[in-house]
Design a protein around this motif. Structure first.
Motif, PDB file in Angstrom:
ATOM      1  N   GLU A 150       0.708  -1.175  -0.065  1.00 18.06           N
ATOM      2  CA  GLU A 150      -0.116  -0.049  -0.071  1.00 18.06           C
ATOM      3  C   GLU A 150       0.841   1.384   0.025  1.00 18.06           C
ATOM      4  O   GLU A 150       2.224   1.116   0.213  1.00 18.06           O
ATOM      5  CB  GLU A 150      -0.918   0.090   1.167  1.00 18.06           C
ATOM      6  N   HIS A 151       0.132   2.358  -0.225  1.00 16.73           N
ATOM      7  CA  HIS A 151       0.663   3.795   0.105  1.00 16.73           C
ATOM      8  C   HIS A 151       0.383   4.401   1.098  1.00 16.73           C
ATOM      9  O   HIS A 151      -1.008   4.368   1.153  1.00 16.73           O
ATOM     10  CB  HIS A 151       0.205   4.530  -1.248  1.00 16.73           C
ATOM     11  N   LYS A 152       1.145   4.649   2.031  1.00 13.70           N
ATOM     12  CA  LYS A 152       0.695   5.262   3.347  1.00 13.70           C
ATOM     13  C   LYS A 152       1.367   6.718   3.503  1.00 13.70           C
ATOM     14  O   LYS A 152       2.549   6.813   3.102  1.00 13.70           O
ATOM     15  CB  LYS A 152       1.558   4.466   4.350  1.00 13.70           C
ATOM     16  N   ALA A 153       0.266   7.412   3.487  1.00 12.58           N
ATOM     17  CA  ALA A 153       0.781   8.931   3.635  1.00 12.58           C
ATOM     18  C   ALA A 153       0.798   9.176   5.205  1.00 12.58           C
ATOM     19  O   ALA A 153      -0.048   8.928   6.153  1.00 12.58           O
ATOM     20  CB  ALA A 153      -0.242   9.811   2.900  1.00 12.58           C
ATOM     21  N   TYR A 154       1.631  10.182   5.804  1.00  9.17           N
ATOM     22  CA  TYR A 154       1.883  10.622   6.953  1.00  9.17           C
ATOM     23  C   TYR A 154       1.738  12.207   7.312  1.00  9.17           C
ATOM     24  O   TYR A 154       2.130  12.663   5.881  1.00  9.17           O
ATOM     25  CB  TYR A 154       2.880  10.129   7.692  1.00  9.17           C
ATOM     26  N   GLY A 155       1.961  12.702   8.409  1.00  4.32           N
ATOM     27  CA  GLY A 155       1.814  13.982   8.452  1.00  4.32           C
ATOM     28  C   GLY A 155       0.824  14.930   7.929  1.00  4.32           C
ATOM     29  O   GLY A 155      -0.309  14.324   7.748  1.00  4.32           O
ATOM     30  N   SER A 156       0.942  16.083   7.860  1.00  5.90           N
ATOM     31  CA  SER A 156      -0.166  17.102   7.297  1.00  5.90           C
ATOM     32  C   SER A 156       0.440  18.009   6.453  1.00  5.90           C
ATOM     33  O   SER A 156       1.498  17.851   5.830  1.00  5.90           O
ATOM     34  CB  SER A 156      -0.834  18.010   8.463  1.00  5.90           C
ATOM     35  N   GLU A 157      -0.531  18.823   5.574  1.00  4.53           N
ATOM     36  CA  GLU A 157       0.055  19.697   4.544  1.00  4.53           C
ATOM     37  C   GLU A 157       1.221  20.694   5.350  1.00  4.53           C
ATOM     38  O   GLU A 157       2.028  20.892   4.319  1.00  4.53           O
ATOM     39  CB  GLU A 157      -1.183  20.494   4.132  1.00  4.53           C
ATOM     40  N   ASP A 158       1.143  21.037   6.216  1.00  5.73           N
ATOM     41  CA  ASP A 158       2.089  21.817   6.780  1.00  5.73           C
ATOM     42  C   ASP A 158       3.256  21.293   7.637  1.00  5.73           C
ATOM     43  O   ASP A 158       4.268  22.036   7.927  1.00  5.73           O
ATOM     44  CB  ASP A 158       1.454  22.961   7.926  1.00  5.73           C
ATOM     45  N   GLN A 159       3.076  19.903   8.110  1.00  2.00           N
ATOM     46  CA  GLN A 159       4.096  19.531   8.754  1.00  2.00           C
ATOM     47  C   GLN A 159       4.042  18.025   8.468  1.00  2.00           C
ATOM     48  O   GLN A 159       3.327  17.110   8.418  1.00  2.00           O
ATOM     49  CB  GLN A 159       3.777  19.508  10.354  1.00  2.00           C
TER      50      GLN A 159
END
Length: 450
Positions: A376-385
């Motif tokens: 899978e593709h796992k995304a972390y953090g936020s738009e700013d951090q």
């Protein structure tokens, strides 16, 4: 059929040279426990990043649509995890590319006044494992001695950038004269395997059918590596073509950057399969130094990475990066064919998320193998951090048996699922980064190159 047990350190010897052997069933201890597992680590750092629109999937989860580059690797999708939104904080240094020296350490403010690097994850594992292999770690490069590997005192471990010398260290043993003769034979297209023909036949007659298959596959890989080295050496001795800046380089064969990447990637499965080392790191670098051996490309990778959104430069950059990803795919094919991938954690990525602006954020990161729950593709953090890349390093260290809850800038561990790790206990990170106090190197254990 009963087969005589042979030593793990057995090599084939003839004519003053020796060839290391892969692990065979006949070498395993009679009372070996099924719970004993050989774990390995490979780190491949691309110092100039990967063009984000061609790398990053638009969606997350297991049903993500493969990007341009990931479609090249899609046959291995179930064996890797795409990670986005990870980086190290405070990576602006004195030089725009200073973040490459902290990619495997997580230390802040690289290259600035008073900066001192901390230990890299590969060297932390090498210290933990010690001399269970001839080389606690192997550090490779594509251009020069620069690497992304650092000792516990913050000293860079020099990289070996010549695949021929790596081959010599792994396989050619004997007097200086004998080794020189064998190197000359390799340059002339001969094979060390021809020298060992009779010994090979004797060995094959004393092992099981399974071991025979392993040996034959291994010998094929050695021949491929020898051929690759001969091709690279032949191209290195030819004069470079005279072209204008706008003209493509008509390389026509393996050489220079891509040839070097492929040759070094060819070495890694041989290093692991012979248990010469269980920790290998490769730094892929091109800072306006090496010609590009890719048809249709007229500049170096570094210059193209600063594309300024110019379509022609982006198109050429994608050609170069496609060749690198293709070489990585072939490496994964080789690792899987040799049944090395499940027990080997492979980190593939970069210290730069946007090489055009030297931005060390939203880094391209891929983790392959190691027994983790992939696909899978796992995304972390936020738009700013962004989330800490060091959290992933804690997970990879645990997988290698290093008991730690802290490394670099970590705030915890990244859950990749499935892979079991030994018990760990809370520890305070070392001042300025590094790994936790329980994994601090013993004063009796020192890393050294042989």
């Amino acid at each position: 059929m009963w087969h005589k047990r042979i030593s793990r350190r057995t090599v084939l010897k003839a004519g003053g040279v020796a060839l290391a052997l892969p692990m065979l069933d006949v070498m395993r201890p009679l009372r070996a426990s099924a719970a004993v597992e050989t774990r390995r680590m490979v780190n491949i750092g691309l110092t100039l990043g990967l063009y984000t629109p061609s790398w990053l999937p638009a969606t997350t989860g297991r049903d993500y649509e493969a990007s341009e580059y990931l479609s090249i690797l899609d046959d291995h999708r179930s064996r890797y995890t795409v990670l986005s939104g990870l980086s190290h904080e405070d990576q602006s240094g004195r030089q725009p590319h200073n973040s490459e020296i902290t990619w495997l350490t997580g230390q802040r403010h690289p290259g600035q006044d008073g900066f001192r690097n901390t230990i890299s994850i590969d060297q932390a594992v090498a210290i933990h494992l010690g001399y269970v292999t001839r080389f606690p770690s192997v550090t490779l490069g594509t251009v020069q001695a620069q690497s992304q590997s650092y000792t516990s005192t913050g000293v860079m471990v020099p990289a070996e950038s010549d695949p021929a010398r790596v081959f010599q260290q792994m396989f050619l043993q004997g007097t200086p004269e004998e080794v020189a003769r064998e190197k000359a034979r390799l340059r002339d297209g001969a094979s060390i395997l021809d020298h060992l023909r009779g010994k090979r036949a004797t060995l094959r007659g004393n092992v099981s059918a399974s071991d025979t298959h392993t040996l034959d596959a291994y010998f094929d890989a050695v021949r491929d590596a020898e051929f690759q080295l001969a091709e690279v050496q032949a191209w290195a001795e030819r004069p470079k073509p005279m072209v204008s800046e706008e003209s493509p380089l008509d390389a026509g064969g393996p050489a220079y950057l891509i040839g070097s990447v492929r040759s070094q990637l060819k070495m890694i499965p041989l290093i692991l399969e012979t248990d010469s080392s269980r920790v290998v790191s490769l730094m892929v670098q091109d800072h306006s130094v090496v010609p590009i051996d890719v048809l249709g490309v007229g500049g170096d990778q570094h210059g193209l990475s600063h594309h300024g959104q110019q379509p022609d430069k982006i198109d050429q950059l994608r050609l170069v990066e496609t060749e690198i990803v293709l070489a990585f795919r072939d490496f994964l094919d080789e690792m899987q064919d040799r049944k090395l991938l499940d027990d080997t954690s492979v980190l593939f990525g970069s210290n730069l998320g946007n090489a055009s602006s030297h931005e060390a954020k939203r880094l391209p990161i891929l983790v392959v193998g190691g027994g983790f729950d992939h696909g899978e593709h796992k995304a972390y953090g936020s738009e700013d951090q962004d989330a800490p890349l060091s959290d992933l390093y804690v997970t990879l260290l645990r997988r290698m048996g290093v008991e730690t809850d802290a490394f670099g800038q970590s705030q915890g561990a990244l859950d990749l699922g499935a892979a079991a790790s030994g018990p760990s206990r809370p520890n305070r990170p070392l001042a300025g980064g590094g790994f936790s106090s329980t994994t601090r190197p013993s004063p009796k254990t020192k890393l050294r190159r042989r």
